[in-house]
Design a protein around this motif. Structure first.
Motif: not given
Length: 502
Positions: A177-180, A216-229, A257-263
């Motif tokens: 949450x802090x990283x996000x 954890x995968x759900x958090x990472x999905x949101x953070x990855x999208x934020x980093x990309x932006x 385990x994280x293919x759906x989140x990456x997509x």
């Protein structure tokens, strides 16, 4: 380190530290606290703690457990760094009763950091950015136990395994949450941040998406999208790194385990691609997304995958025929569940396919659909016949009926005569009626051609059977010597039996 200042702790109470769950508004759910802080000494005792208690990385003169409200604005960044250094200590959660007080101190410190990042209006200093990156790396980047990397073995309901939840989640969720919030903060200068949230950090973050913990995968999905932006300079690298994960999954491991989140992340990324599409993006569609239909676990992420494909086709409709031909290349011949999924995706793609693109792939496509119509698995046959419920697809078929009717009508007639399922028979009759109304002369011609071909087939089969009977009869009168091969019929003659028993 912790034991030296436990006796000097004040009584700390906060609504955010109470047991239970609360949503922070960013998709990260906070679980119950790890423990409770016992009554301690007054707050003044904390400020008198020796600097020797803390690591050398802690800024001198700033006590980590002091509240942000108790220091002037000029010192808040230093206190922020000091608290981040304190949170670099990682605890063992295999024993829930071990270091419970220290764990709760860290949890409360993380909550303070989150609150500060949310309310901060001044730019983060480079030392604060470096400290945040370091603290997140120490807490998050870790190797998963072997049993956490098993992955799902198939797309069926019975193949899904119970996920394993990380016992350290009460700390991990707050770090995420802090990283996000830190990445998304307007106080973070992207030009400085890109040096600390670099390629190495991104790769390690992507590796965490193989976690079996769905939270954890759900958090990472949101953070990855934020980093990309946030960091535009890292976008090509992120696309390449994710492509490599997909390549490894499809062609090597078949486990992730994280293919759906990456997509899911890439679904929104693709929608932002500028037109005309770059060659790199077209390659990603044809060389990455289309082969992702190959793994047997495709059912676990098909919804996200289909969304990505349709986003590409909305951007560039001319790619439709290439995508359909690619799907036919990976068609699941022996997996009925996947065939039903593929038929659903094909229908969704055809809805946005133009006449020109349809004509490029219609012959191999409808040969496959005709084969599905005659499938003994009623769900496959039923789903193939449902294609004729789509008005746009009917329009495409009607405009190309001279080519498609001769391919489909034989399959329909074969179904009418041989299929065992009543629902399939009813749908077959409806499609035949539709074809008859579309072009009665052509439909009659196709039926006549089918009957003629069927008569020829029956005649040829009878002739072939008669030929084999003659061969068997002739072979039965030949003497058997040495290693001579013997052609044995269903009922060998008495002479042949007598010869073999000598």
């Amino acid at each position: 380190m912790w034991k030296q200042f436990l006796s000097k702790l004040p009584r700390k109470s906060s609504a955010s530290g109470e047991p239970g769950q609360c949503s922070n508004g960013s998709g990260i759910q906070r679980t119950s606290s790890c423990g409770s802080i016992p009554p301690g000494r007054p707050a003044s005792a904390i400020r008198r703690m020796s600097s020797a208690v803390f690591p050398s990385s802690v800024v001198a003169g700033i006590e980590p457990l002091v509240s942000f409200k108790d220091v002037p604005n000029s010192e808040k960044q230093n206190l922020f760094v000091s608290k981040l250094s304190l949170c670099c200590v990682v605890f063992d959660f295999s024993d829930p009763n071990k270091s419970s007080v220290e764990k709760d101190i860290k949890r409360q410190t993380l909550l303070d950091l989150i609150e500060y990042v949310e309310s901060s209006n001044s730019r983060f200093s480079e030392s604060a950015i470096a400290a945040c990156s370091r603290m997140c790396a120490i807490n998050l980047f870790r190797a998963f136990p072997p049993n956490c990397r098993s992955g799902s073995s198939g797309g069926g309901e019975g193949d899904e395994e119970e996920p394993m939840f990380d016992p350290a989640w009460c700390h991990l969720q707050l770090v995420y949450e802090l990283l996000l919030k830190f990445i998304g903060s307007s106080s973070l200068d992207a030009k400085i941040g890109k040096k600390y949230f670099d390629h190495s950090f991104i790769v390690k973050l992507l590796n965490l998406l193989d976690s079996e913990d769905p939270r954890e995968r759900d958090c990472l999905k949101t953070i990855l999208h934020r980093i990309y932006g946030k960091f535009m300079v890292h976008r090509p690298f992120i696309r390449k790194a994710v492509s490599n994960i997909f390549y490894q999954f499809v062609f090597e491991t078949d486990r992730h385990n994280g293919i759906a989140e990456l997509l899911e992340v890439f679904g929104s990324v693709i929608s932002g691609f500028a037109l005309p599409l770059k060659e790199e993006h077209k390659i990603f569609l044809l060389k990455v997304l289309v082969p992702l239909h190959k793994p047997k676990s495709v059912g676990l992420y098909l919804q996200q995958l289909t969304y990505c494909v349709t986003q590409f086709l909305e951007k560039e409709p001319k790619l439709a025929s290439s995508v359909i031909i690619g799907l036919l290349r990976y068609w699941p011949i022996t997996n009925s569940q996947k065939e039903v999924m593929f038929l659903s995706e094909i229908e969704e793609i055809l809805e946005s396919t133009s006449q020109v693109e349809f004509q490029k792939c219609m012959v191999p496509l409808f040969r496959r659909i005709a084969h599905c119509i005659t499938s003994s698995h009623f769900q496959v046959a039923e789903r193939a016949l449902f294609v004729w419920n789509n008005d746009h697809i009917i329009s495409l078929i009607a405009q190309n009926r001279q080519v498609l009717m001769p391919i489909v009508v034989p399959a329909l007639e074969q179904n009418s005569q041989n299929h065992w399922n009543q629902a399939v028979l009813n749908l077959t009759a409806n499609v035949k009626k539709m074809f008859s109304e579309m072009d009665e002369d052509l439909f009659s011609s196709c039926l006549a051609k089918y009957k003629e071909d069927e008569e020829k087939r029956v005649s040829l089969e009878a002739k072939r059977k008669l030929t084999w009977q003659k061969l068997e009869s002739a072979a039965s009168f030949q003497p058997v010597t040495g290693h001579t091969a013997v052609l044995v019929g269903h009922q060998p003659s008495a002479n042949l039996i007598a010869t073999l028993t000598i």
